[in-house]
Structures are given as C-alpha cells and as structure tokens.
Write an enzyme that holds these catalytic residues in place. Sequence first.
Site, PDB file in Angstrom:
ATOM      1  N   LYS A  24       0.978  -1.240  -0.073  1.00  8.63           N
ATOM      2  CA  LYS A  24       0.006   0.043   0.087  1.00  8.63           C
ATOM      3  C   LYS A  24       0.758   1.204   0.102  1.00  8.63           C
ATOM      4  CE  LYS A  24      -1.976   1.458   3.920  1.00  8.63           C
ATOM      5  NZ  LYS A  24      -1.648   2.840   4.236  1.00  8.63           N
ATOM      6  N   ASN A  25       1.826   1.268   0.840  1.00 12.94           N
ATOM      7  CA  ASN A  25       2.276   2.875   1.018  1.00 12.94           C
ATOM      8  C   ASN A  25       3.663   2.870  -0.042  1.00 12.94           C
ATOM      9  OD1 ASN A  25       0.959   3.126   3.213  1.00 12.94           O
ATOM     10  ND2 ASN A  25       2.481   2.581   5.001  1.00 12.94           N
ATOM     11  N   CYS A 119      -4.999  11.823  13.270  1.00 12.87           N
ATOM     12  CA  CYS A 119      -5.772  10.350  13.033  1.00 12.87           C
ATOM     13  C   CYS A 119      -5.864   9.849  14.318  1.00 12.87           C
ATOM     14  CB  CYS A 119      -5.356   9.754  12.051  1.00 12.87           C
ATOM     15  SG  CYS A 119      -3.794   8.805  12.368  1.00 12.87           S
ATOM     16  N   ARG A 124       0.214  13.813  13.715  1.00 13.77           N
ATOM     17  CA  ARG A 124       0.761  13.416  12.213  1.00 13.77           C
ATOM     18  C   ARG A 124       0.863  14.842  11.698  1.00 13.77           C
ATOM     19  NH1 ARG A 124      -0.955   8.538  10.744  1.00 13.77           N
ATOM     20  NH2 ARG A 124       0.495   8.505   9.195  1.00 13.77           N
ATOM     21  N   PRO A 125       1.793  15.897  12.258  1.00 17.54           N
ATOM     22  CA  PRO A 125       2.109  17.080  11.495  1.00 17.54           C
ATOM     23  C   PRO A 125       3.003  16.718  10.345  1.00 17.54           C
ATOM     24  CG  PRO A 125       3.467  16.638  13.365  1.00 17.54           C
ATOM     25  CD  PRO A 125       2.550  15.663  13.529  1.00 17.54           C
ATOM     26  N   ASP A 127       5.257  19.245   9.436  1.00 22.54           N
ATOM     27  CA  ASP A 127       6.303  20.298   9.525  1.00 22.54           C
ATOM     28  C   ASP A 127       7.464  20.059   8.799  1.00 22.54           C
ATOM     29  OD1 ASP A 127       6.301  18.569  11.439  1.00 22.54           O
ATOM     30  OD2 ASP A 127       7.638  19.901  12.728  1.00 22.54           O
ATOM     31  N   ASP A 307       4.003  -0.186  12.303  1.00 21.51           N
ATOM     32  CA  ASP A 307       2.910  -0.576  11.685  1.00 21.51           C
ATOM     33  C   ASP A 307       2.703  -2.204  12.159  1.00 21.51           C
ATOM     34  OD1 ASP A 307       2.779   1.097   8.530  1.00 21.51           O
ATOM     35  OD2 ASP A 307       2.684   1.728  10.568  1.00 21.51           O
ATOM     36  N   VAL A 329       7.288   5.806  17.901  1.00 17.55           N
ATOM     37  CA  VAL A 329       7.168   6.411  16.435  1.00 17.55           C
ATOM     38  C   VAL A 329       5.767   7.477  16.716  1.00 17.55           C
ATOM     39  CG1 VAL A 329       6.814   6.183  13.985  1.00 17.55           C
ATOM     40  CG2 VAL A 329       8.401   4.772  15.267  1.00 17.55           C
ATOM     41  N   ARG A 399      -8.533  -0.277   4.235  1.00  9.67           N
ATOM     42  CA  ARG A 399      -7.685   0.709   3.924  1.00  9.67           C
ATOM     43  C   ARG A 399      -6.424  -0.194   3.573  1.00  9.67           C
ATOM     44  NH1 ARG A 399      -5.826   4.182   8.011  1.00  9.67           N
ATOM     45  NH2 ARG A 399      -4.150   4.634   6.337  1.00  9.67           N
TER      46      ARG A 399
HETATM   47  C1  EPZ Z   1       4.396   6.564   6.918  1.00 10.36           C
HETATM   48  O1  EPZ Z   1       3.674   7.455   7.620  1.00 10.36           O
HETATM   49  C2  EPZ Z   1       3.274   5.403   6.800  1.00 10.36           C
HETATM   50  N1  EPZ Z   1       2.241   5.973   5.734  1.00 10.36           N
HETATM   51  C3  EPZ Z   1       2.825   5.092   7.979  1.00 10.36           C
HETATM   52  O2  EPZ Z   1       1.854   3.914   7.840  1.00 10.36           O
HETATM   53  C4  EPZ Z   1       3.744   4.366   8.953  1.00 10.36           C
HETATM   54  O3  EPZ Z   1       3.367   4.025  10.164  1.00 10.36           O
HETATM   55  C5  EPZ Z   1       4.921   5.616   9.070  1.00 10.36           C
HETATM   56  O4  EPZ Z   1       5.379   5.883   7.894  1.00 10.36           O
HETATM   57  C6  EPZ Z   1       6.177   5.011   9.846  1.00 10.36           C
HETATM   58  O5  EPZ Z   1       6.779   4.129   9.301  1.00 10.36           O
HETATM   59  C7  EPZ Z   1       2.304   5.935   4.611  1.00 10.36           C
HETATM   60  O6  EPZ Z   1       3.450   5.737   4.071  1.00 10.36           O
HETATM   61  C8  EPZ Z   1       1.410   6.482   3.806  1.00 10.36           C
HETATM   62  P1  EPZ Z   1       6.369   9.503   9.321  1.00 10.36           P
HETATM   63  P2  EPZ Z   1       4.179   9.086   7.940  1.00 10.36           P
HETATM   64  O7  EPZ Z   1       6.368  10.679   8.693  1.00 10.36           O
HETATM   65  O8  EPZ Z   1       5.055   9.222   6.518  1.00 10.36           O
HETATM   66  C9  EPZ Z   1       6.297  12.591  13.067  1.00 10.36           C
HETATM   67  C10 EPZ Z   1      -0.556   3.413   7.343  1.00 10.36           C
HETATM   68  O9  EPZ Z   1      -1.605   3.430   7.924  1.00 10.36           O
HETATM   69  N2  EPZ Z   1       6.321  13.683  11.796  1.00 10.36           N
HETATM   70  O10 EPZ Z   1       7.791   8.787   9.212  1.00 10.36           O
HETATM   71  O11 EPZ Z   1       3.019   9.901   8.181  1.00 10.36           O
HETATM   72  C11 EPZ Z   1       5.039  12.064  13.065  1.00 10.36           C
HETATM   73  O12 EPZ Z   1       4.163  12.534  13.858  1.00 10.36           O
HETATM   74  C12 EPZ Z   1       0.463   4.556   8.237  1.00 10.36           C
HETATM   75  O13 EPZ Z   1       0.084   2.708   6.550  1.00 10.36           O
HETATM   76  C13 EPZ Z   1       6.545  14.962  12.396  1.00 10.36           C
HETATM   77  O14 EPZ Z   1       6.630  15.602  13.503  1.00 10.36           O
HETATM   78  O15 EPZ Z   1       5.003   8.786   9.102  1.00 10.36           O
HETATM   79  C14 EPZ Z   1       5.507  10.541  13.590  1.00 10.36           C
HETATM   80  O16 EPZ Z   1       5.550  10.744  15.002  1.00 10.36           O
HETATM   81  C15 EPZ Z   1       0.273   4.465   9.429  1.00 10.36           C
HETATM   82  N3  EPZ Z   1       6.597  16.047  11.238  1.00 10.36           N
HETATM   83  C16 EPZ Z   1       7.014  10.272  12.917  1.00 10.36           C
HETATM   84  O17 EPZ Z   1       7.273  11.620  12.843  1.00 10.36           O
HETATM   85  C17 EPZ Z   1       6.432  15.551   9.890  1.00 10.36           C
HETATM   86  O18 EPZ Z   1       6.457  16.542   9.252  1.00 10.36           O
HETATM   87  C18 EPZ Z   1       6.944   9.377  11.878  1.00 10.36           C
HETATM   88  O19 EPZ Z   1       6.032   9.848  10.981  1.00 10.36           O
HETATM   89  C19 EPZ Z   1       6.359  14.124   9.580  1.00 10.36           C
HETATM   90  C20 EPZ Z   1       6.202  13.289  10.720  1.00 10.36           C
END
Ligand code: EPZ
Length: 420
Positions: A24-25, A119, A124-125, A127, A307, A329, A399
């Site tokens: 998916k991702n 969510c 999920r910011p 920034d 995940d 995470v 999903r």
């Molecule tokens: C991706 O989400 C995946 N989604 C997530 O799967 C997965 O859990 C996650 O990576 C971690 O492996 C997709 O690929 C579509 P991150 P992502 O940016 O990119 C913080 C699913 O349902 N953060 O690695 O959103 C964030 O809050 C999902 O398949 C910031 O603070 O994850 C989190 O605590 C669930 N600022 C941490 O980093 C930002 O700009 C990891 O987030 C971005 C992230």
Amino acid sequence: MDPEKLIISGGNRLQGTVKINGAKNSALSIMAATLLTKDVCILRNVPRLTDVDIMTKVIRKLGVKVEWKEDNNLYIDSDNFNNYEAPYELVKMMRGSILVMGPLLARLKRAKISLPGGCAIGARPVDYHLKGFEALGAQVEVEKGYIEAKVNILKGDEIYLDFPSLGATENIMMAACLAEGVTKIENAAKDPEVVELGHFLNKMGAKVEGLGTDLIEIEGVKKLHGVDYTIIPDRIEAGTYMIAAAITGGDVLIEKVDPLLLKPLIVKLEEAGVRIELEKSLIKVTGPHRVKAVDIKTLPFPGFPTDMQPQFMALSCVAKGTSVIIETVFEKRFTHIGDLIRMGADIKVEGHSAIIKGVKKLSAAPVMASDLRGGAALVLAGLVAEGTTELSRIYHLDRGYVNLEEKLTSLGADIKRVKE
Ligand code: EPZ
C-alpha cells in the site's frame, strides 16, 4: 455503503498458503511520483485498497488520467494536468494525499493542499515536509486549513530531518528530482518504501543515491520519462499473516514476500518460539502451542516497525509471561488496548509503554476498530478468543488489507463479513 462488521469464531488453527498483495505505502508514493512526467506510467501489482482508490481520486482531481486495466494495473497519464489543488474532502480521507505536494511543486511550481488532519494514532504534523520545500526555495503558507506553496525555481539544498520521517523523505526526494543542483537529505528514512520510490524515480531518469541509508543525495535533472513498474509485496500485510499463524499455533506459507524486509519481526517471532523457515520469496511460519513473551520497541526502519506493533501486541496478550511494548514513533498508537482488555487481556499503559501479562485465553466480545493496524490486532485476537467476536468499523481494515476475510477463511479461520 452500509456499515459492515466481521463475525469471528475463535479456536481454529490456520493452515495453508496465502498470497501477499502489492505494498500500500509503496503504491501511494509511486502513484504521486507519476505526476513528475508527461509520459504514461504503468504500475503493476497495485493493491485494490480504499487508500489507493482515494489516491486515484486525488490525482484525477488534479486533471491526471488514471485507469485500472487487467486486474491490478494502473495506467497513469499526467501529460497536461493543470490543477494544483488537493481538496479537503479527499485529503481528510487519506493523509497520504500530502505526497502529491512535492510533484506539484516540481511540475506546476504551485501546490494547494488541505492540511492533513491528525488521526487515531497521533497529530501527524507535516512540518518536516514544509521545511524541506522551503529549503528548496518554495514560499509556503498555512491558512484556513490549507497549505499554499509556490516557487519560481526549485534549487537543491541540504536538508536535515529532525526525525527520519518516511513521508517527508519521499516528498522532498520527489521535488528535488527536478530541482536545479544537488539536494542532500540528512537523517533520511531508510524504509523499503523509500528505497522503492527512489528506484522508480531513477528508472524515470532521476539521479538519486544513498537509498536505504540516512543520507540521500538527489542531483536534479531537466525531465523525467514514463516507466513500467511493479509494486513490491506488502511487508505489513505479510507480517500480519505471520502473526495469525503464530497466534493460532498454525502452519502457514506466506508467498511473494522478501523475508529481508521483515527481519525485525522474524527475529522477534523466533525469540517467542515460532518456527520460521525462509526460502527465496517464501516464508513458512509454524506457531508453537503457546508463544513466549518477548519485549518490543518500535523504531524507524530497520528497527521493529510501528505498523506491526498492534498485531504483535495481540500475540503478546496470550503469550507465556509478561511483555513490554514501547511505541516510540507515534504518540497515540495504543487505541487497540481498550478493546483487547474487553476481550480479557491484561494490559497496563505507562506513557509510551504497555505492560502485557499473557493470559491463557481471551474471550470474545463486541469490539470496534479505531485505525487500520489496531483493527488488525482485534481480528488476530478474535481468531483465538473463546466464542464469537463481533468487530465493527471494519472500513479501517479495508484501507490496508485486500480480501482479508477470504484469505483467512482459506487458511481455515471461521470469519465472515455481514452488514451491521
Ligand atoms: C508513513 O507515515 C506510513 N504511511 C505509516 O503507515 C507508517 O506508520 C509511518 O510512515 C512510519 O513508518 C504512508 O506511507 C502513507 P512519518 P508518515 O513521517 O510518513 C512525525 C498506514 O496506515 N512527523 O515517518 O506519516 C510523526 O508525527 C500508516 O499505513 C512530524 O513530526 O510517518 C510521527 O510521530 C500508519 N513531522 C513520526 O514523525 C512531519 O512533518 C513518523 O512519521 C512528519 C512526521
């Protein structure tokens, strides 16, 4: 569509073979990357999931032609799209829509994206994404729930990510491909989905190096061309079925998956007493009568994947001994604990840690999914709970899992989908 629920009668050992669908991702980020070229791209082995359907709606909204052909192939033609706005009504359904921002800035020099909300698992910011685009020369404003960004010329720069964010790494990488000069992403994510996206971009003619390491270098090019690409199998779907085999003391063959992408899970399952036999793209999982308790700490790849945390917690609920699971995470990824306790689990939460005292058996109860992987944990608990579990809000499961109940039924589970 009328709400549906799953009815699961526990107690069956799972046996047989299960095929894994496309990741998916990986599909989501590669679909976004197709916007970077005027040529047609063909994506094969794309999973028919609601998240993927929403991403097709998002890119269609931008004016891109998207067509499903054969059974799992997407033909995407972004020759002359001109709309740079991803609206709230679509982005609120799937946060991954933010991944079109990098390609929009690279292609149209503009992007207007509804700010993805949080969510169930966290705020999920985004920034890090925005900071990256500003480093490449974009002006970015956030107001009235929208991100507005524009740029004259994207210029390569050095970007340090406070956290190895998977999405931010992908988004910045896509924008940097068509920027002038070299972009370095430091503390980049090393996940397989990032590596796959980089391979896809390089096949399009991009110059991305350092994939799978924490320093990714992208040398901008003028143009990218169309690609015919096959999406890799979904490691999280595969991991979920591995745990289904382990929790039911079953004997399951997982086809079409690269064991290397599941190393942390394989190590932990073996520590718990599960027998794992690896072939080239096959994993044979044989569960013991009862697994042993093991401790888990989720970390960015190659650490234990967040995940897989809810699914592993379901396994820990019936393990022999006490497990500690630390989620580092996401700040709220324990939404499944309340319902596991309703099924008889013994879990205490201390901040980001959950202490799980294994019980001999779980009991069926009416429960509901709060998010995708939390819902999967409740399915796994239902497979072993005494009695018949009713799981509602299963749109969360749709999903991320293709034909979940069909695949589990073919392995011997007693599970069916009914209208609420
Ligand atoms: C991706 O989400 C995946 N989604 C997530 O799967 C997965 O859990 C996650 O990576 C971690 O492996 C997709 O690929 C579509 P991150 P992502 O940016 O990119 C913080 C699913 O349902 N953060 O690695 O959103 C964030 O809050 C999902 O398949 C910031 O603070 O994850 C989190 O605590 C669930 N600022 C941490 O980093 C930002 O700009 C990891 O987030 C971005 C992230």
